[in-house]
Every structure is written in C-alpha cells, then in structure tokens.
Design a protein around this motif. Structure first.
Motif, PDB file in Angstrom:
ATOM      1  N   GLY A 187       0.821  -1.210   0.000  1.00 25.22           N
ATOM      2  CA  GLY A 187       0.000   0.000   0.000  1.00 25.22           C
ATOM      3  C   GLY A 187       0.853   1.257   0.000  1.00 25.22           C
ATOM      4  O   GLY A 187       2.064   1.211   0.142  1.00 25.22           O
ATOM      5  N   GLY A 188       0.228   2.388  -0.200  1.00 30.35           N
ATOM      6  CA  GLY A 188       0.955   3.652  -0.135  1.00 30.35           C
ATOM      7  C   GLY A 188       1.381   4.161  -1.499  1.00 30.35           C
ATOM      8  O   GLY A 188       0.948   3.682  -2.536  1.00 30.35           O
ATOM      9  N   ASP A 189       2.238   5.124  -1.464  1.00 32.27           N
ATOM     10  CA  ASP A 189       2.669   5.874  -2.643  1.00 32.27           C
ATOM     11  C   ASP A 189       3.848   5.199  -3.347  1.00 32.27           C
ATOM     12  O   ASP A 189       4.920   5.049  -2.755  1.00 32.27           O
ATOM     13  N   PRO A 190       3.681   4.807  -4.628  1.00 38.98           N
ATOM     14  CA  PRO A 190       4.786   4.169  -5.348  1.00 38.98           C
ATOM     15  C   PRO A 190       6.035   5.053  -5.464  1.00 38.98           C
ATOM     16  O   PRO A 190       7.154   4.538  -5.437  1.00 38.98           O
ATOM     17  N   ILE A 191       5.866   6.356  -5.565  1.00 42.65           N
ATOM     18  CA  ILE A 191       7.031   7.257  -5.654  1.00 42.65           C
ATOM     19  C   ILE A 191       7.824   7.187  -4.348  1.00 42.65           C
ATOM     20  O   ILE A 191       9.055   7.081  -4.354  1.00 42.65           O
ATOM     21  N   ALA A 192       7.127   7.225  -3.217  1.00 45.26           N
ATOM     22  CA  ALA A 192       7.801   7.100  -1.918  1.00 45.26           C
ATOM     23  C   ALA A 192       8.487   5.749  -1.800  1.00 45.26           C
ATOM     24  O   ALA A 192       9.579   5.654  -1.239  1.00 45.26           O
ATOM     25  N   ARG A 231       5.133   8.556 -15.826  1.00 43.58           N
ATOM     26  CA  ARG A 231       4.835   8.605 -17.247  1.00 43.58           C
ATOM     27  C   ARG A 231       4.881   7.210 -17.864  1.00 43.58           C
ATOM     28  O   ARG A 231       5.504   6.303 -17.315  1.00 43.58           O
ATOM     29  N   ALA A 232       4.216   7.097 -18.991  1.00 39.98           N
ATOM     30  CA  ALA A 232       4.205   5.834 -19.726  1.00 39.98           C
ATOM     31  C   ALA A 232       5.605   5.540 -20.247  1.00 39.98           C
ATOM     32  O   ALA A 232       6.422   6.441 -20.442  1.00 39.98           O
ATOM     33  N   GLY A 233       5.863   4.291 -20.474  1.00 39.74           N
ATOM     34  CA  GLY A 233       7.149   3.837 -20.997  1.00 39.74           C
ATOM     35  C   GLY A 233       7.388   2.428 -20.507  1.00 39.74           C
ATOM     36  O   GLY A 233       6.677   1.929 -19.627  1.00 39.74           O
ATOM     37  N   ASP A 234       8.364   1.778 -21.089  1.00 36.86           N
ATOM     38  CA  ASP A 234       8.676   0.412 -20.696  1.00 36.86           C
ATOM     39  C   ASP A 234       9.113   0.400 -19.233  1.00 36.86           C
ATOM     40  O   ASP A 234      10.122   1.021 -18.878  1.00 36.86           O
ATOM     41  N   PRO A 235       8.366  -0.288 -18.355  1.00 37.69           N
ATOM     42  CA  PRO A 235       8.726  -0.268 -16.932  1.00 37.69           C
ATOM     43  C   PRO A 235      10.086  -0.893 -16.638  1.00 37.69           C
ATOM     44  O   PRO A 235      10.749  -0.505 -15.672  1.00 37.69           O
ATOM     45  N   TRP A 236      10.519  -1.837 -17.470  1.00 35.41           N
ATOM     46  CA  TRP A 236      11.858  -2.419 -17.267  1.00 35.41           C
ATOM     47  C   TRP A 236      12.927  -1.375 -17.556  1.00 35.41           C
ATOM     48  O   TRP A 236      13.921  -1.268 -16.839  1.00 35.41           O
ATOM     49  N   ASP A 237      12.743  -0.610 -18.633  1.00 36.04           N
ATOM     50  CA  ASP A 237      13.717   0.435 -18.960  1.00 36.04           C
ATOM     51  C   ASP A 237      13.764   1.501 -17.864  1.00 36.04           C
ATOM     52  O   ASP A 237      14.846   1.985 -17.505  1.00 36.04           O
ATOM     53  N   ILE A 238      12.615   1.852 -17.321  1.00 34.20           N
ATOM     54  CA  ILE A 238      12.574   2.850 -16.243  1.00 34.20           C
ATOM     55  C   ILE A 238      13.234   2.295 -14.983  1.00 34.20           C
ATOM     56  O   ILE A 238      14.021   2.988 -14.323  1.00 34.20           O
ATOM     57  N   ALA A 239      12.932   1.030 -14.654  1.00 36.47           N
ATOM     58  CA  ALA A 239      13.563   0.395 -13.482  1.00 36.47           C
ATOM     59  C   ALA A 239      15.076   0.373 -13.648  1.00 36.47           C
ATOM     60  O   ALA A 239      15.823   0.669 -12.705  1.00 36.47           O
ATOM     61  N   MET A 240      15.540   0.044 -14.857  1.00 37.34           N
ATOM     62  CA  MET A 240      16.986   0.010 -15.112  1.00 37.34           C
ATOM     63  C   MET A 240      17.584   1.404 -14.995  1.00 37.34           C
ATOM     64  O   MET A 240      18.676   1.576 -14.441  1.00 37.34           O
ATOM     65  N   ASP A 285       7.898  -3.720 -10.567  1.00 36.20           N
ATOM     66  CA  ASP A 285       6.509  -3.784 -10.122  1.00 36.20           C
ATOM     67  C   ASP A 285       6.056  -2.468  -9.492  1.00 36.20           C
ATOM     68  O   ASP A 285       4.899  -2.057  -9.648  1.00 36.20           O
ATOM     69  N   THR A 286       6.960  -1.798  -8.811  1.00 36.10           N
ATOM     70  CA  THR A 286       6.642  -0.501  -8.215  1.00 36.10           C
ATOM     71  C   THR A 286       6.456   0.547  -9.302  1.00 36.10           C
ATOM     72  O   THR A 286       5.555   1.398  -9.215  1.00 36.10           O
ATOM     73  N   VAL A 287       7.277   0.499 -10.346  1.00 35.74           N
ATOM     74  CA  VAL A 287       7.117   1.409 -11.484  1.00 35.74           C
ATOM     75  C   VAL A 287       5.753   1.171 -12.137  1.00 35.74           C
ATOM     76  O   VAL A 287       5.024   2.133 -12.438  1.00 35.74           O
ATOM     77  N   VAL A 288       5.375  -0.083 -12.338  1.00 38.05           N
ATOM     78  CA  VAL A 288       4.071  -0.398 -12.935  1.00 38.05           C
ATOM     79  C   VAL A 288       2.945   0.172 -12.071  1.00 38.05           C
ATOM     80  O   VAL A 288       1.995   0.773 -12.591  1.00 38.05           O
ATOM     81  N   GLU A 289       3.049   0.012 -10.758  1.00 29.40           N
ATOM     82  CA  GLU A 289       2.035   0.584  -9.856  1.00 29.40           C
ATOM     83  C   GLU A 289       1.950   2.092 -10.032  1.00 29.40           C
ATOM     84  O   GLU A 289       0.857   2.663 -10.051  1.00 29.40           O
ATOM     85  N   GLY A 290       3.109   2.747 -10.120  1.00 27.73           N
ATOM     86  CA  GLY A 290       3.131   4.196 -10.309  1.00 27.73           C
ATOM     87  C   GLY A 290       2.518   4.605 -11.634  1.00 27.73           C
ATOM     88  O   GLY A 290       1.805   5.618 -11.715  1.00 27.73           O
TER      89      GLY A 290
END
Length: 193
Positions: free
Chosen positions: A74-79, A142-151, A130-135
């Motif tokens: 639960g809570g804020d994905p950014i946090a 913003r939209a984009g490949d969550p794996w690329d953002i995680a990396m 998974d946290t990026v996907v939640e966000g």
C-alpha cells in the motif's frame, strides 16, 4: 534448540569471510576451518567454490529484495521507489564486498539485461519494476517500458554509489546521502506523469 545444519554453518562462515575480506578470501579450506569440518565435507553441500559464492550472492539478493518488497504494501509508489534506493545505498555502504560481487564484478552467472530481467530472474529489479508499474497505473509515472525505467533508476543509483566508493566525491557520508537523495529526486521528477 535444534543444531544448525552443516550447510547453514558453511554459508554463515562463507558470508562472514566474504563480508570481511571479499570473494577472493572465500576458500574451501578457510570456510572448513571456520566451521570445524574438512574441506572435502563442504562438497557434500556445495559442488564447488563457485556454487558456494553464488549461493551467498543469491541469498544477499533475496535479503535486499525482501526488504524492498516489504515497502510495497500500500501507499505511494514514488515514496516506495525513494525508499528502495535508500536501502540500496545503505546496503552498498554496509556490505561493500557483497555489493561489489553482486553488482560490479564481472561474473558468467550474472543476470543480463534485458532477457533475464524480462524473464523476472532478478529478485531485486522485479520489485523496482513492479513498483514502477504501480506508479504508472496510478497515473503518477509517465508511460514507458517499466523495465527500462527500473533500469534507469538502478543505473542512476549504482553510478552514484560506485563514484562515491571510488573516492570521486569529496563529501562525507552525510553530505553524500543528501546529494544522492536530491539527485534521485530530480530523476524521479523527470519520470513523473
């Protein structure tokens, strides 16, 4: 209380050597001496030194992944992303030899991007993904490949940690942590929707 199984005693001794002196210090002879068994007895539990080191490293990955996963309830994905990166820094500074072996040493068994990560073979980056996907689903990132953002998040944090540990910052640890947080905040601001 039940006695600690031999395999667990071997792992504890190997990790203690690893933590103190690095991967090169972990020999079957030294581990056996620490456990009070013969070097050959280790082979009943681990087929070779590489398997023993891999297990210590995998346990280390799983340990940090469990800490990260606990944040996601639960809570804020950014946090959560900020907290994950703080734990990454804490781990790097508290366990430098394990950190180097896990994230900086060239190893044949190391996971490779993107195939191994897309196949969810990384217990740590899975949590970030998974946290990026939640966000993204919450409209916070913003939209984009969550794996690329995680990396991108990992590369950012890892690069700063590596530079700090290599003496490329004149900051003491407190000032570096402040810089690290601010830099990570700027990166996340750029990823927000």
């Amino acid at each position: 209380m039940a006695p600690v199984p031999t395999a667990e005693r071997i792992l504890r001794a190997a990790r203690a050597l690893f933590e103190r002196e690095g991967a090169d210090a972990v020999s079957m002879r030294r581990v056996a001496e620490a456990v009070g068994i013969t070097p050959m007895a280790i082979y009943r539990h681990f087929p070779n030194r590489g398997a023993l080191l891999r297990r210590v490293s995998d346990d280390s990955f799983n340990e940090i992944a469990h800490r990260w996963e606990a944040l996601r309830k639960g809570g804020d994905p950014i946090a959560h992303l900020l907290a994950i990166q703080r734990i990454y820094l804490d781990y790097a500074l508290a366990h430098p030899h394990l950190f180097d072996h896990a994230f900086s040493a060239r190893r044949e068994d190391a996971r490779r991007f993107p195939e191994d990560f897309h196949a969810r073979r990384s217990p740590t980056l899975n949590v970030v993904h998974d946290t990026v996907v939640e966000g993204q689903q919450a409209g916070l990132l913003r939209a984009g490949d969550p794996w690329d953002i995680a990396m991108a998040l990992w590369v950012h944090s890892h690069g700063l940690v590596a530079l700090y540990r290599a003496g490329r910052f004149s900051y003491d640890e407190r000032r570096f942590r402040t810089f690290y947080e601010a830099s990570l905040g700027r990166l996340l601001d750029g990823l927000k929707a």
